[in-house]
Enzyme design. Sequence first.
Site, PDB file in Angstrom:
ATOM      1  N   GLU A 236     -11.079 -59.232 -18.101  1.00 34.83           N
ATOM      2  CA  GLU A 236     -11.368 -58.545 -16.843  1.00 34.83           C
ATOM      3  C   GLU A 236     -12.872 -58.365 -16.655  1.00 34.83           C
ATOM      4  O   GLU A 236     -13.596 -58.064 -17.605  1.00 34.83           O
ATOM      5  CB  GLU A 236     -10.711 -57.161 -16.841  1.00 34.83           C
ATOM      6  CG  GLU A 236      -9.205 -57.247 -16.974  1.00 34.83           C
ATOM      7  CD  GLU A 236      -8.521 -55.885 -16.870  1.00 34.83           C
ATOM      8  OE1 GLU A 236      -7.296 -55.848 -16.970  1.00 34.83           O
ATOM      9  OE2 GLU A 236      -9.217 -54.868 -16.709  1.00 34.83           O
TER      10      GLU A 236
ATOM     11  N   CYS B 189     -19.735 -55.549 -14.621  1.00 36.87           N
ATOM     12  CA  CYS B 189     -19.394 -55.061 -15.958  1.00 36.87           C
ATOM     13  C   CYS B 189     -18.711 -56.199 -16.713  1.00 36.87           C
ATOM     14  O   CYS B 189     -17.623 -56.639 -16.354  1.00 36.87           O
ATOM     15  CB  CYS B 189     -18.500 -53.832 -15.827  1.00 36.87           C
ATOM     16  SG  CYS B 189     -18.066 -53.106 -17.402  1.00 36.87           S
TER      17      CYS B 189
ATOM     18  N   CYS C 201     -10.467 -55.546 -28.765  1.00 41.79           N
ATOM     19  CA  CYS C 201     -11.558 -54.856 -29.470  1.00 41.79           C
ATOM     20  C   CYS C 201     -10.998 -54.258 -30.750  1.00 41.79           C
ATOM     21  O   CYS C 201      -9.871 -53.750 -30.754  1.00 41.79           O
ATOM     22  CB  CYS C 201     -12.125 -53.737 -28.594  1.00 41.79           C
ATOM     23  SG  CYS C 201     -13.571 -52.924 -29.318  1.00 41.79           S
TER      24      CYS C 201
ATOM     25  N   CYS D 269     -11.671 -46.939 -31.086  1.00 46.22           N
ATOM     26  CA  CYS D 269     -11.945 -45.623 -30.493  1.00 46.22           C
ATOM     27  C   CYS D 269     -10.614 -45.086 -29.951  1.00 46.22           C
ATOM     28  O   CYS D 269      -9.908 -45.794 -29.232  1.00 46.22           O
ATOM     29  CB  CYS D 269     -12.981 -45.725 -29.383  1.00 46.22           C
ATOM     30  SG  CYS D 269     -14.562 -46.369 -29.963  1.00 46.22           S
TER      31      CYS D 269
ATOM     32  N   CYS E 127      -9.866 -45.123 -25.994  1.00 41.18           N
ATOM     33  CA  CYS E 127     -10.211 -46.286 -25.176  1.00 41.18           C
ATOM     34  C   CYS E 127      -9.070 -47.303 -25.099  1.00 41.18           C
ATOM     35  O   CYS E 127      -8.538 -47.734 -26.125  1.00 41.18           O
ATOM     36  CB  CYS E 127     -11.461 -46.954 -25.735  1.00 41.18           C
ATOM     37  SG  CYS E 127     -11.930 -48.429 -24.819  1.00 41.18           S
TER      38      CYS E 127
ATOM     39  N   GLY F 228     -14.445 -54.850 -25.453  1.00 37.15           N
ATOM     40  CA  GLY F 228     -15.131 -55.450 -26.598  1.00 37.15           C
ATOM     41  C   GLY F 228     -16.371 -54.699 -27.006  1.00 37.15           C
ATOM     42  O   GLY F 228     -16.866 -53.841 -26.287  1.00 37.15           O
ATOM     43  N   GLU F 229     -16.834 -55.016 -28.204  1.00 37.98           N
ATOM     44  CA  GLU F 229     -18.051 -54.408 -28.733  1.00 37.98           C
ATOM     45  C   GLU F 229     -19.135 -55.495 -28.771  1.00 37.98           C
ATOM     46  O   GLU F 229     -19.082 -56.412 -29.597  1.00 37.98           O
ATOM     47  CB  GLU F 229     -17.765 -53.846 -30.137  1.00 37.98           C
ATOM     48  CG  GLU F 229     -18.980 -53.446 -30.938  1.00 37.98           C
ATOM     49  CD  GLU F 229     -19.966 -52.530 -30.200  1.00 37.98           C
ATOM     50  OE1 GLU F 229     -19.559 -51.539 -29.581  1.00 37.98           O
ATOM     51  OE2 GLU F 229     -21.171 -52.848 -30.241  1.00 37.98           O
TER      52      GLU F 229
ATOM     53  N   SER G  48     -24.052 -51.777 -24.145  1.00 31.95           N
ATOM     54  CA  SER G  48     -23.534 -50.515 -24.682  1.00 31.95           C
ATOM     55  C   SER G  48     -22.841 -50.764 -26.018  1.00 31.95           C
ATOM     56  O   SER G  48     -22.043 -51.688 -26.147  1.00 31.95           O
ATOM     57  CB  SER G  48     -22.531 -49.941 -23.674  1.00 31.95           C
ATOM     58  OG  SER G  48     -21.974 -48.746 -24.148  1.00 31.95           O
TER      59      SER G  48
ATOM     60  N   SER H  48     -22.635 -45.179 -27.203  1.00 29.86           N
ATOM     61  CA  SER H  48     -21.447 -44.363 -26.950  1.00 29.86           C
ATOM     62  C   SER H  48     -21.376 -43.293 -28.029  1.00 29.86           C
ATOM     63  O   SER H  48     -20.950 -43.557 -29.141  1.00 29.86           O
ATOM     64  CB  SER H  48     -20.198 -45.243 -26.984  1.00 29.86           C
ATOM     65  OG  SER H  48     -20.275 -46.174 -25.940  1.00 29.86           O
ATOM     66  N   LEU H  49     -21.818 -42.090 -27.682  1.00 33.53           N
ATOM     67  CA  LEU H  49     -21.937 -41.024 -28.677  1.00 33.53           C
ATOM     68  C   LEU H  49     -20.654 -40.182 -28.716  1.00 33.53           C
ATOM     69  O   LEU H  49     -19.968 -40.135 -29.729  1.00 33.53           O
ATOM     70  CB  LEU H  49     -23.164 -40.166 -28.340  1.00 33.53           C
ATOM     71  CG  LEU H  49     -23.627 -39.196 -29.406  1.00 33.53           C
ATOM     72  CD1 LEU H  49     -24.032 -39.924 -30.679  1.00 33.53           C
ATOM     73  CD2 LEU H  49     -24.794 -38.349 -28.892  1.00 33.53           C
ATOM     74  N   HIS H  50     -20.359 -39.536 -27.629  1.00 34.82           N
ATOM     75  CA  HIS H  50     -19.084 -38.834 -27.389  1.00 34.82           C
ATOM     76  C   HIS H  50     -18.791 -37.627 -28.284  1.00 34.82           C
ATOM     77  O   HIS H  50     -17.791 -36.940 -28.075  1.00 34.82           O
ATOM     78  CB  HIS H  50     -17.883 -39.786 -27.455  1.00 34.82           C
ATOM     79  CG  HIS H  50     -18.019 -41.005 -26.593  1.00 34.82           C
ATOM     80  ND1 HIS H  50     -18.676 -41.000 -25.400  1.00 34.82           N
ATOM     81  CD2 HIS H  50     -17.587 -42.273 -26.773  1.00 34.82           C
ATOM     82  CE1 HIS H  50     -18.636 -42.221 -24.875  1.00 34.82           C
ATOM     83  NE2 HIS H  50     -17.995 -43.008 -25.680  1.00 34.82           N
TER      84      HIS H  50
ATOM     85  N   ASN I  25     -11.379 -41.185 -17.977  1.00 36.78           N
ATOM     86  CA  ASN I  25     -10.307 -41.767 -17.178  1.00 36.78           C
ATOM     87  C   ASN I  25      -9.049 -41.838 -18.033  1.00 36.78           C
ATOM     88  O   ASN I  25      -8.986 -42.621 -18.966  1.00 36.78           O
ATOM     89  CB  ASN I  25     -10.692 -43.175 -16.721  1.00 36.78           C
ATOM     90  CG  ASN I  25     -11.796 -43.109 -15.709  1.00 36.78           C
ATOM     91  OD1 ASN I  25     -11.635 -42.542 -14.637  1.00 36.78           O
ATOM     92  ND2 ASN I  25     -12.945 -43.646 -16.066  1.00 36.78           N
TER      93      ASN I  25
ATOM     94  N   CYS J  27     -14.126 -47.186 -16.149  1.00 34.41           N
ATOM     95  CA  CYS J  27     -14.708 -47.364 -17.459  1.00 34.41           C
ATOM     96  C   CYS J  27     -13.698 -47.133 -18.578  1.00 34.41           C
ATOM     97  O   CYS J  27     -13.023 -46.112 -18.602  1.00 34.41           O
ATOM     98  CB  CYS J  27     -15.828 -46.361 -17.573  1.00 34.41           C
ATOM     99  SG  CYS J  27     -16.920 -46.726 -18.876  1.00 34.41           S
TER     100      CYS J  27
HETATM  101  N1  SAH Z   1     -17.844 -51.165 -27.155  1.00 35.19           N
HETATM  102  C1  SAH Z   1     -18.934 -50.744 -26.337  1.00 35.19           C
HETATM  103  C2  SAH Z   1     -18.838 -51.163 -24.886  1.00 35.19           C
HETATM  104  C3  SAH Z   1     -17.518 -51.046 -24.188  1.00 35.19           C
HETATM  105  S1  SAH Z   1     -16.897 -49.430 -23.815  1.00 35.19           S
HETATM  106  C4  SAH Z   1     -19.136 -49.262 -26.479  1.00 35.19           C
HETATM  107  O1  SAH Z   1     -18.358 -48.619 -27.165  1.00 35.19           O
HETATM  108  O2  SAH Z   1     -20.119 -48.738 -25.955  1.00 35.19           O
HETATM  109  C5  SAH Z   1     -17.925 -48.822 -22.529  1.00 35.19           C
HETATM  110  C6  SAH Z   1     -17.946 -47.299 -22.433  1.00 35.19           C
HETATM  111  O3  SAH Z   1     -16.714 -46.793 -21.889  1.00 35.19           O
HETATM  112  C7  SAH Z   1     -18.114 -46.622 -23.771  1.00 35.19           C
HETATM  113  O4  SAH Z   1     -19.029 -45.570 -23.663  1.00 35.19           O
HETATM  114  C8  SAH Z   1     -16.715 -46.110 -24.018  1.00 35.19           C
HETATM  115  O5  SAH Z   1     -16.699 -45.108 -24.982  1.00 35.19           O
HETATM  116  C9  SAH Z   1     -16.302 -45.677 -22.643  1.00 35.19           C
HETATM  117  N2  SAH Z   1     -14.881 -45.433 -22.459  1.00 35.19           N
HETATM  118  C10 SAH Z   1     -13.849 -45.946 -23.142  1.00 35.19           C
HETATM  119  N3  SAH Z   1     -12.676 -45.492 -22.685  1.00 35.19           N
HETATM  120  C11 SAH Z   1     -12.961 -44.658 -21.671  1.00 35.19           C
HETATM  121  C12 SAH Z   1     -12.165 -43.896 -20.775  1.00 35.19           C
HETATM  122  N4  SAH Z   1     -10.842 -43.926 -20.825  1.00 35.19           N
HETATM  123  N5  SAH Z   1     -12.802 -43.156 -19.839  1.00 35.19           N
HETATM  124  C13 SAH Z   1     -14.140 -43.165 -19.748  1.00 35.19           C
HETATM  125  N6  SAH Z   1     -14.938 -43.876 -20.547  1.00 35.19           N
HETATM  126  C14 SAH Z   1     -14.363 -44.617 -21.508  1.00 35.19           C
END
Ligand code: SAH
Length: 341
Positions: free
Chosen positions: A92, A105, A112, A116, A119, A159-160, A191, A214-216, A290, A333
Amino acid sequence: MKKQNFYGFTIEKLKSFLEENNYKGFNADQIFKWVYEKKVTNPEEMTNISKPLRKFISDIFEFENLELVTRQIADDSTQKFLFKLIDEHVIETVLMRYDYGLSLCITSQVGCSMGCTFCASGLITKHRNLNIYELVNQIISVQNIIEEKITHIVVMGTGEPFDNYDNVMDFIRIINYKHGLQIGARHISVSTCGIVPKIYDYAREPIKTNLAISLHASNNELRSRIMKINKVYPLEDLIKAVKDYTEISGRRVTFEYILLKGINDDIKYANELSDLIRGINAYVNLIPYNPVNEFVYKKTDPIKAQKFYKQLEKRGINATLRRELGTDIDAACGQLRLKNN
Ligand code: SAH
């Protein structure tokens, strides 16, 4: 011999390939100009290059776009394109319209394996890396469909990217090249969930594209719970790498922080986060979560999100609270998933 997809060639690779076949290196720039600037992919029309070279190009290269499976358009004009790859995997690509331009994007892997817990991409384990032409071709294919120029690239799809580092860097070389797609380095963002050694490699790349982390979560206990990668590269290593990155590259970094209801959205975490990243040339992008059907996580209420944001500002941390796009077509996202696969 099987033809090679042209979009997988950097200018350097094309130059040496031509030279190996007794053509001149400078022909590479001429061909790039035809393909990327004039969008001419029929070698017969490349009038300033010799007939034998035109024949060579048509014998060796193909210029196929990705096969479009479906295209969806959301109420806010975000579009999602589903492309089928030659081995039948489906990926996608999401297009977002902003006042500053068109941002695409890009997906970097089929599935992946970073795991996480929030995700949707991780629901399908990694099958393989995308190759260079599949990365570049997401842009070419979308541009051909919409007949407009993409101005910004975010490598934030499934993907990463740092787990497919070399291909992603060649992709950047091609799209940034002056006779390639000419997308400025500052308009390209990558990212990562935090693969520390690659952050050091990225810091030393000559093309200074943007980095998002992506810290979170603001402590190891919580981050390891929601992001598997933290067990391999804990926060002390990640934060040091980011600091070093800003010093080596001279660039600011973005920390992505999804607000997960009742998990990481308490004000105490805003304080902890401020302390963690204080002094780093960075800003925090707060992302509304989301929801993904398969997971229990919920989105933080807007008022609470606003409070979190205000607390960061109060503590001297630059932050933005991001708006959501494309939620009605599952293009938001982290929601990219391979339903059709
Ligand atoms: N693997 C990379 C890039 C892809 S994810 C990374 O981890 O950065 C892109 C971003 O979307 C990341 O910050 C990820 O944590 C975030 N993300 C994943 N699932 C999400 C969701 N359900 N809602 C909002 N952001 C999300």
